[in-house]
Design a protein around this motif. Structure first.
Motif, PDB file in Angstrom:
ATOM      1  N   GLY A  60      46.191  15.185  50.235  1.00  0.00           N
ATOM      2  CA  GLY A  60      46.698  15.892  49.123  1.00  0.00           C
ATOM      3  C   GLY A  60      45.737  16.891  49.080  1.00  0.00           C
ATOM      4  O   GLY A  60      46.095  18.072  48.735  1.00  0.00           O
ATOM      5  N   ALA A  61      44.321  16.705  49.288  1.00  0.00           N
ATOM      6  CA  ALA A  61      43.394  17.620  49.041  1.00  0.00           C
ATOM      7  C   ALA A  61      43.088  18.507  50.137  1.00  0.00           C
ATOM      8  O   ALA A  61      42.329  19.443  50.155  1.00  0.00           O
ATOM      9  N   GLY A  62      43.834  18.078  51.380  1.00  0.00           N
ATOM     10  CA  GLY A  62      43.663  18.877  52.828  1.00  0.00           C
ATOM     11  C   GLY A  62      43.981  20.213  52.633  1.00  0.00           C
ATOM     12  O   GLY A  62      42.992  21.070  53.156  1.00  0.00           O
ATOM     13  N   PRO A  63      44.911  20.952  52.134  1.00  0.00           N
ATOM     14  CA  PRO A  63      45.365  22.248  52.087  1.00  0.00           C
ATOM     15  C   PRO A  63      44.211  22.939  51.107  1.00  0.00           C
ATOM     16  O   PRO A  63      43.778  23.977  51.349  1.00  0.00           O
ATOM     17  N   THR A  64      43.640  22.288  49.917  1.00  0.00           N
ATOM     18  CA  THR A  64      42.679  22.877  49.111  1.00  0.00           C
ATOM     19  C   THR A  64      41.519  23.087  50.047  1.00  0.00           C
ATOM     20  O   THR A  64      40.613  23.969  50.002  1.00  0.00           O
ATOM     21  N   PHE A  65      40.958  22.044  50.741  1.00  0.00           N
ATOM     22  CA  PHE A  65      39.724  21.927  51.655  1.00  0.00           C
ATOM     23  C   PHE A  65      40.160  23.083  52.833  1.00  0.00           C
ATOM     24  O   PHE A  65      39.205  23.807  53.070  1.00  0.00           O
ATOM     25  N   ALA A  66      41.144  23.276  53.384  1.00  0.00           N
ATOM     26  CA  ALA A  66      41.568  24.287  54.398  1.00  0.00           C
ATOM     27  C   ALA A  66      41.401  25.368  53.755  1.00  0.00           C
ATOM     28  O   ALA A  66      40.796  26.600  54.448  1.00  0.00           O
TER      29      ALA A  66
END
Length: 532
Positions: A175-181
């Motif tokens: 779920g945090a992947g897009p934020t990290f990207a």
């Protein structure tokens, strides 16, 4: 939504506080590398939409900060004041991001002290209003670490601004992947060296793979795509993958000597762990590690998932710090302390959290003493050469040159002025904020004796000589000849040519001089030239 509103209010409060602290500095003309690259690059985009500048030497730096500054100028007009306020907004966001990160892995007192000490550290304070890349890279690196710890800067279940200390919900890594990207991509677009964040996060995700069954690796790799796209575009336009021949010679090839790498590593370790009174924090942190008496585990407030977040934070901080130190020891002609700004927020949080494992009275004494020392180091220069931009000495430099430029601009007859960069640009580029009209400049590469060999006495009317580096009266390098030889051989250190030698060489007389807190400017004219 309510939590978001409170986060924005806190961000605005931090921003206004930083503006208040920097108020005397906001009107300063552009300093050194600002004048040499970053402002011309931003103006090229501002005027012509050029991502790769043409009015200055290309360096291969990714373009986010010039684009950001050009946007601010389109909205509010071009001026050094707008530039510095725009950079302070990024500095405020960095402080807010660090507070959010601190509230995940530590208690409120640690969060407050770590953000306060970051703000007051001399290199962060000085760089907060300067148009360099490293502060912006630090903002997005901190946000990327937040994302890697399964939490975003706003959508936080812990709601740090409301005082809640428990987390109601943890977001999964996918779920945090897009934020990290997004945040990691913005970090590498701020400065390409921020790419070292990626292997640390990859290692982190790999070691945690058993606990995170749904790791979306596409998001972890995604930040490479904008960097690759920029490299391809840059190569298409310039023929280089990064920089140019001169830039690569200085920052890469000349830095690859084994002895220089070793000496640079020692210098980087000093800059990170000792310089700017960081040694106080390191000492306190070591006492915290080995201290027998502890008031709870600050890195593990109460719940298991928070304990895991603190361990994850330590993993990311140690890994990222180690990679930055190693990278900056191998590449880079200039060993500037500001290059550590992407990891200094993590360092301050880790150090303060460890200090507060000591009894609170001892911990508070350490951080209070550090606070006074950090503020003092804004104005106190070390007993050895250092870049003026490491504290408020850069402001003395800019004001001194502004005063000199006004004097030279008032002289009649448009005399030919011999000087070295950045003063040569200050007198010929009015948009830098020093002069209102172009003066007649004869440029010399520097003020070392050998750099005057090709300068003939009839090529100039005035010599604009100034202190290009901090040379204290009791310079430690002069007292330790071995260190001076190493600095001369591997870091291009050399004292400036003596005034009396130049006066005898060209038949000069002192026309005017200005001094400010150990820095100086002297303007010489040919013998017989009447004093104004």
């Amino acid at each position: 939504m309510r939590s978001l509103a409170r986060w924005v209010v806190r961000l605005v409060a931090i921003f206004l506080g930083l503006v208040g602290l920097h108020l005397p500095l906001l009107g300063l003309p552009y300093y050194w590398d600002e004048a040499g690259y970053y402002i011309p690059a931003a103006l090229d985009f501002f005027h012509s939409g050029l991502l790769i500048p043409q009015s200055t030497l290309t360096t291969g730096h990714t373009p986010l900060v010039p684009v950001y500054l050009a946007t601010a100028w389109h909205l509010f007009g071009y001026s050094p004041f707008v530039t510095r306020v725009a950079m302070l907004l990024l500095a405020a966001a960095t402080v807010a991001a660090l507070y959010a990160l601190a509230r995940l892995v530590a208690n409120r007192e640690v969060a407050i002290w770590s953000t306060l000490l970051l703000v007051l550290s001399p290199v962060f304070f000085a760089q907060s209003s300067l148009a360099h890349l490293d502060l912006t890279a630090g903002l997005f690196t901190t946000l990327a670490v937040l994302a890697a710890l399964e939490i975003g800067p706003v959508a936080r279940a812990s709601r740090p601004w409301t005082g809640t200390t428990r987390m109601a919900v943890l977001r999964r890594f996918h779920g945090a992947g897009p934020t990290f990207a997004l945040t990691a991509s913005l970090a590498v677009l701020s400065k390409e060296t921020a790419v070292v964040l990626l292997p640390v996060v990859w290692a982190f995700a790999w070691f945690r793979r058993k606990e995170r069954q749904a790791v979306a690796w596409v998001w972890l790799v995604f930040p490479l795509l904008p960097l690759l796209a920029w490299a391809v575009y840059y190569h298409h336009v310039t023929g280089y993958w990064t920089g140019n021949r001169e830039y690569l010679d200085y920052n890469l090839y000349s830095a690859l000597h084994p002895i220089r790498i070793f000496l640079s590593l020692l210098r980087r370790l000093y800059q990170f762990f000792i310089g700017g009174f960081n040694w106080l924090l390191v000492t306190g942190a070591m006492l915290g590690i080995w201290g027998r008496r502890k008031r709870g585990d600050v890195f593990a407030p109460q719940e298991n998932h928070e304990q895991q977040s603190s361990r994850d934070f330590v993993f990311l901080t140690v890994g990222l710090t180690a990679l930055y130190i190693l990278m900056l020891s191998v590449v880079g002609g200039a060993t500037l302390r500001r290059y550590f700004l992407p990891v200094f927020p993590l360092f301050f949080l880790a150090a303060v959290a460890l200090i507060f494992q000591l009894p609170k009275r001892v911990a508070r004494s350490i951080v209070c003493a550090t606070t006074f020392c950090l503020v003092g180091s804004w104005f106190i220069n070390p007993p050895y050469p250092f870049p003026f931009e490491d504290n408020l000495a850069y402001a003395d430099f800019a004001r001194l040159h502004q005063q000199t430029a006004a004097y030279l601009e008032s002289l009649p007859g448009n005399p030919r002025i011999l000087t070295a960069w950045p003063a040569s640009d200050e007198l010929t580029r009015p948009f830098l904020g020093y002069v209102r009209r172009l003066l007649h400049v004869v440029a010399v590469s520097g003020f070392k004796p050998e750099e005057f060999r090709e300068v003939s006495a009839d090529s100039f009317d005035l010599l604009y000589l100034y202190s290009r580096k901090w040379e204290p009266a009791h310079n430690l390098l002069n007292r330790i000849p071995f260190l001076e030889r190493l600095q001369t051989r591997y870091f291009d250190y050399a004292p400036q040519a003596r005034d009396d030698w130049l006066a005898a060489q060209y038949g000069l007389r002192l026309l005017q001089q200005f001094e400010r807190r150990g820095q100086w400017v002297r303007v010489y004219s040919k013998q017989g030239k009447p004093q104004n």
